[in-house]
Design a protein around this motif. Structure first.
Motif, short mmCIF file in Angstrom:
data_model
loop_
_atom_site.label_atom_id
_atom_site.label_comp_id
_atom_site.label_asym_id
_atom_site.label_seq_id
_atom_site.Cartn_x
_atom_site.Cartn_y
_atom_site.Cartn_z
N SER A 75 103.17 -41.50 7.46
CA SER A 75 104.39 -42.33 7.49
C SER A 75 105.08 -42.29 6.13
CB SER A 75 104.05 -43.77 7.91
OG SER A 75 103.39 -44.47 6.86
N VAL A 76 104.30 -42.32 5.06
CA VAL A 76 104.88 -42.29 3.72
C VAL A 76 105.47 -40.91 3.45
CG1 VAL A 76 104.42 -42.67 1.27
CG2 VAL A 76 103.19 -44.01 2.97
N GLU A 77 104.75 -39.87 3.85
CA GLU A 77 105.26 -38.51 3.64
C GLU A 77 106.55 -38.28 4.43
OE1 GLU A 77 101.71 -36.49 4.82
OE2 GLU A 77 100.72 -36.85 2.89
N ASP A 78 106.61 -38.86 5.62
CA ASP A 78 107.82 -38.73 6.42
C ASP A 78 108.99 -39.45 5.74
OD1 ASP A 78 109.25 -37.99 8.88
OD2 ASP A 78 109.19 -40.12 9.38
N ALA A 79 108.71 -40.63 5.20
CA ALA A 79 109.76 -41.41 4.55
C ALA A 79 110.28 -40.69 3.30
CB ALA A 79 109.23 -42.79 4.17
N LEU A 80 109.38 -40.03 2.57
CA LEU A 80 109.78 -39.43 1.29
C LEU A 80 110.08 -37.94 1.39
CD1 LEU A 80 107.07 -41.16 -0.95
CD2 LEU A 80 109.45 -41.86 -0.62
N GLY A 81 109.89 -37.38 2.58
CA GLY A 81 110.16 -35.96 2.75
C GLY A 81 109.15 -35.06 2.06
N VAL A 82 107.89 -35.40 2.14
CA VAL A 82 106.84 -34.60 1.51
C VAL A 82 106.19 -33.69 2.55
CG1 VAL A 82 104.60 -34.69 0.32
CG2 VAL A 82 106.33 -36.44 -0.14
N ALA A 83 106.07 -32.41 2.23
CA ALA A 83 105.31 -31.49 3.09
C ALA A 83 104.01 -31.15 2.36
CB ALA A 83 106.11 -30.23 3.36
N VAL A 84 102.88 -31.39 2.99
CA VAL A 84 101.60 -31.16 2.30
C VAL A 84 101.26 -29.68 2.36
CG1 VAL A 84 100.86 -33.49 2.92
CG2 VAL A 84 100.06 -31.55 4.30
N PRO A 85 100.46 -29.18 1.40
CA PRO A 85 100.09 -27.76 1.41
C PRO A 85 99.27 -27.41 2.66
CG PRO A 85 99.49 -28.81 -0.69
CD PRO A 85 99.90 -29.91 0.25
N PRO A 86 99.32 -26.14 3.07
CA PRO A 86 98.62 -25.73 4.30
C PRO A 86 97.14 -26.10 4.31
CG PRO A 86 100.04 -23.95 3.53
CD PRO A 86 100.11 -25.03 2.49
N ASN A 87 96.46 -25.98 3.18
CA ASN A 87 95.04 -26.32 3.17
C ASN A 87 94.82 -27.80 3.44
OD1 ASN A 87 94.25 -23.72 2.61
ND2 ASN A 87 94.21 -24.04 0.38
N ALA A 88 95.72 -28.64 2.95
CA ALA A 88 95.59 -30.07 3.19
C ALA A 88 95.73 -30.35 4.68
CB ALA A 88 96.63 -30.85 2.40
N GLU A 89 96.69 -29.66 5.31
CA GLU A 89 96.88 -29.84 6.75
C GLU A 89 95.62 -29.39 7.50
OE1 GLU A 89 99.16 -31.86 8.27
OE2 GLU A 89 100.87 -30.58 7.76
N LEU A 90 95.03 -28.29 7.06
CA LEU A 90 93.83 -27.77 7.73
C LEU A 90 92.65 -28.72 7.56
CD1 LEU A 90 94.16 -23.99 6.79
CD2 LEU A 90 94.17 -24.94 9.11
N ILE A 91 92.51 -29.26 6.35
CA ILE A 91 91.38 -30.18 6.13
C ILE A 91 91.59 -31.46 6.93
CG2 ILE A 91 90.31 -31.64 4.35
CD1 ILE A 91 90.62 -29.22 2.43
N ARG A 92 92.83 -31.95 6.98
CA ARG A 92 93.10 -33.11 7.83
C ARG A 92 92.77 -32.78 9.29
NH1 ARG A 92 98.93 -35.49 5.65
NH2 ARG A 92 98.20 -36.19 3.60
N ASN A 93 93.14 -31.58 9.73
CA ASN A 93 92.84 -31.18 11.11
C ASN A 93 91.33 -31.14 11.34
OD1 ASN A 93 95.52 -30.92 11.73
ND2 ASN A 93 95.52 -28.68 11.82
N LEU A 94 90.58 -30.65 10.37
CA LEU A 94 89.13 -30.56 10.55
C LEU A 94 88.51 -31.96 10.62
CD1 LEU A 94 88.31 -27.56 8.19
CD2 LEU A 94 88.04 -27.62 10.68
N MET A 95 89.02 -32.88 9.80
CA MET A 95 88.51 -34.26 9.86
C MET A 95 88.90 -34.90 11.20
SD MET A 95 89.18 -35.44 5.93
CE MET A 95 88.34 -37.03 6.00
N PHE A 96 90.10 -34.59 11.66
CA PHE A 96 90.59 -35.05 12.96
C PHE A 96 89.65 -34.56 14.07
CE2 PHE A 96 94.49 -36.03 15.55
CZ PHE A 96 94.18 -35.37 16.73
N CYS A 97 89.31 -33.27 14.01
CA CYS A 97 88.45 -32.68 15.05
C CYS A 97 87.05 -33.31 15.00
CB CYS A 97 88.34 -31.17 14.87
SG CYS A 97 89.87 -30.29 15.26
#
Lengths: 575, 167
Positions: A75-97
């Motif tokens: 929500s904060v990243e959406d408000a501020l227009g932040v795109a996280v690095p691909p590895n961060a997205e992957l690690i978030r996905n792995l924690m999600f899984c």
């Protein structure tokens, strides 16, 4: 004459949930769902640093501790227009899984299976026959006659000790239990194995999030360094360990969970016609494969299905002021604009207004306000969220992986797609998506290793970390798919502080009270038509409510028309 | 940025093997409902003090099933939790738990009750030795992060008892 049954489950998640149902001639004719514990996280967050919000929201719930942290940082990243690095997205996905794998397996075996599997009957099973059945449905190694023989001995000791809740408090012997003793024995064996296994998979959270429960998240990325040679970073050894955990998870899902689901379901095909409920399904989508901005490449597609029409997917945008709105006609809140209003969460208000009876009470005033949950609607429609919604939206979107997985399972059950709109369909959909998640985790893991090999070790962007770089005002939505369904946090930031913060969680979609137009929410609608063989043992109510995964232990109190207590029973404990 | 991690099991960094008699000190509770979070507040106090290397402090939060691995992987546990036992708020008590039924029923704000967790641990093997330190509280206060004065005043006593127990 109709009987009012009150199921007042002692849920320890999202506050307490209570169901009141009218039963006539052995079927439920009407139902009301009430959240009886107030949630106040929104109030706690006002005035705080938006970068800290995740740490508070994560404490709302201990069963899926990661999901609110993820929605919050998004929500904060959406408000501020932040795109996280691909590895961060992957690690978030792995924690999600990892969260999904643990949560869905725990739901199936520990929160739902005993609605279908009769523990006491398993004591009568022939271990050799159980072994034969187990080996016919899976090549899971723990399936010898000796294994089932020893297990049965252990179980008998547990039952005789009389100290363990799971073996004492349930409706064993209820005629709605249909499995042969041998299948019951397999179910109980895997209940214990799943308990052991689930301890392992959550170590993924410890490794990437630094601690568990309540792992660390970070606005702008993930709070862990990738360095294959560094002892204190995510190094080669830890990555290899994560890889092994996901391999074991995939094996457990393929060789235990799915075969059990497919072995148990054919005995309960009557439940493919019960518990459908509302006919609309909402999914925000999740598991980005090309950054969170590229919604079209989410593994779980975003969209809505209306009137069970799988030929059409309606576009969904959680920013849309006319999309998600919450009303309070039957909820213990007041709005400045008065009753009858429906507010988009950015304009949401959290002002308590308890008008219910003073506890202890017999019945809620279901004609008026009767719940601490607000009533969310999408464009005015009551929407079911969760595994079934994700699979239906994915199927209707033409997503090939999801279509194949759904089709394969339906073929194994020799059942048409219509069976999905039911209690059984909801439970099957959870299994289907768990299988997909296990496969996807392997993809994300390989991608992460490939990135590291290619020299990309970025896990955080500090662009926009400093509040001085923020606009005076900003607002954002952190949308996600929690295991129980569509979850979003709406944030309004003003002068670097949180001005407003609203959560609309899966249980609010599914367990909310009616709206001002009298439309029932998913639990209320799903219970209508559910058979109740014996009002003093409403096992069938538990089956349908548990199919949504409300994650609760129930104490059932029964009342007659005049509100007097008929009897009480403790049911389906967590353990 | 480098964050120190303490992953369980085989992922532990190549360090000397932990002392065999590691004692787990586990504070549990929900920080968002006032005094109910006293176990986690206690953890935060203990964390600022110095402890022998065989003492492992963990913030259990509302961990539910996520705590099962910790329960099953330690032979000796000191658990800190709130209880609504009717004693004056801030009363510190202590007992040695032997079976699941010894644990106070969930206060309603933890996710999965401790009793359920202990039951699960018992299904998987022999129970660890568990000393439970309880702090009596009067009520759950939604939307309050701070402890009430009498409950906050009990924290030094909790710390003293933990120190006596770990030896």
């Amino acid at each position: 004459m109709s009987t009012r049954i009150v199921v007042d489950p002692i849920t320890r998640i999202e506050g307490h949930l209570r169901i009141e149902a009218e039963v006539k001639d052995g079927r439920i004719t009407d139902a009301w769902s009430a959240g009886t514990m107030v949630r106040g996280i929104e109030t706690i967050l006002k005035g705080r640093d938006p970068r800290d919000a995740w740490a508070f929201t994560e404490r709302v719930c201990g069963v899926c501790t990661t999901v609110h942290a993820l929605a919050s940082v998004r929500s904060v990243e959406d408000a501020l227009g932040v795109a996280v690095p691909p590895n961060a997205e992957l690690i978030r996905n792995l924690m999600f899984c990892a969260q999904y794998l643990q949560d869905h397996v725990v739901h199936f075996y520990h929160l739902h299976a005993l609605d279908w599997v009769d523990v006491v009957s398993s004591l009568k099973a022939d271990p050799a026959e159980a072994s034969r059945i187990a080996q016919s449905i899976s090549n899971w190694p723990k399936s010898s006659p000796q294994y089932f023989h020893d297990l049965q001995k252990r179980l008998t000791a547990f039952v005789e000790s009389g100290q363990l809740g799971i073996f004492a408090n349930a409706y064993w012997g209820h005629p709605a239990y249909k499995l042969p003793p041998e299948v019951n024995l397999i179910g109980v064996a895997h209940y214990l194995e799943a308990l052991e296994w689930q301890k392992e998979i959550v170590k993924v959270h410890t490794i990437f999030g630094g601690k568990n429960p309540h792992p660390n998240y970070l606005v702008g990325g993930v709070p862990c360094a990738l360095n294959i040679d560094e002892a204190n970073a995510i190094n080669a050894e830890r990555l290899a360990y994560v890889g092994r955990l996901f391999e074991e998870a995939a094996r457990f899902v393929e060789q235990v969970y799915l075969p059990d689901l497919l072995a148990i379901a054919p005995f309960y095909l009557d439940w493919a016609e019960i518990g459908g409920g509302v006919s609309n399904y909402l999914c925000y989508g999740d598991l980005p494969t090309n950054g969170f901005a590229d919604v079209a490449r989410f593994k779980f597609p975003r969209g809505a299905v209306l009137d069970r029409d799988l030929s059409k997917v309606h576009p969904v945008d959680p920013h849309d002021p006319d999309g998600v709105r919450e009303s309070i006609d039957h909820s213990w809140y007041s709005y400045n604009g008065g009753e009858g209003k429906a507010l988009h969460p950015w304009d949401g208000e959290t002002k308590f207004n308890y008008t219910g009876p003073k506890p202890p009470y017999d019945n809620l005033n279901v004609g008026g306000k009767y719940s601490w949950l607000k009533t969310p609607r999408w464009k005015g429609h009551a929407m079911e969220v969760g595994p079934l919604a994700r699979m239906l939206v994915g199927y209707a979107s033409g997503n090939q992986e999801i279509k194949d997985a759904v089709t394969e399972t339906l073929a194994a059950l020799k059942a048409p797609a219509a069976v999905l709109f039911s209690t059984l369909g909801r439970t099957a959909a959870r299994g289907i998506e768990t299988r997909l998640i296990a496969r996807w985790a392997t993809e994300f893991y390989s991608q992460l290793l490939a990135n590291i090999r290619n020299g990309d070790s970025r896990t955080f962007t500090k662009e926009k970390w400093e509040p001085a770089t923020w606009p005076a005002q900003a607002r954002g939505v952190g949308a996600s798919e929690a295991p129980r369904g569509a979850l979003a946090h709406w944030i309004v930031i003003k002068d670097q502080k949180i001005e407003n913060y609203q959560l609309v969680v899966p249980s609010t979609w599914n367990a909310s009270p009616r709206d001002g137009q009298g439309q029932r929410s998913p639990y209320e609608a799903a219970l209508i038509g559910t058979p109740v063989h014996d009002p003093t043992q409403p096992l069938e109510i538990l089956r349908t409510v548990h199919s949504f995964d409300p994650c609760l232990a129930c104490a059932v109190h029964l009342y007659d028309d005049r509100g007097g207590r008929l009897g009480a029973a403790s049911t389906a404990p967590v353990l | 940025m480098v964050v120190s991690l303490h992953p369980g099991g085989q992922a532990a960094p190549a360090a000397p093997a932990p002392p065999p008699a590691e004692v787990l000190v586990l504070g549990v509770g929900n920080l968002l409902v006032g005094d109910e979070g006293v176990g986690v507040h206690a953890f935060r106090v203990l964390e600022r003090e110095t402890w022998p290397p065989h003492v492992r402090l963990v913030d259990g939060g509302t961990g539910g099933f996520h705590l099962l691995d910790l329960l099953c992987s330690h032979a000796r546990i000191i658990l800190i939790d709130a209880t609504r036992d009717g004693a004056p708020p801030g009363t510190v008590a202590q007992f040695r738990a032997r079976v699941a039924a010894d644990f106070p029923p969930a206060l309603g704000a933890h996710d999965i009750g401790l009793r359920d967790l202990i039951t699960a641990a018992a299904l998987l093997g022999p129970l660890p030795e568990i000393d439970v330190i309880t702090v009596s509280i009067a009520e759950l206060k939604p939307m309050t992060l701070e402890l009430s004065a009498p409950v906050a005043a009990a924290l030094p006593e909790v710390s003293r008892r933990v120190r006596t127990l770990v030896g």
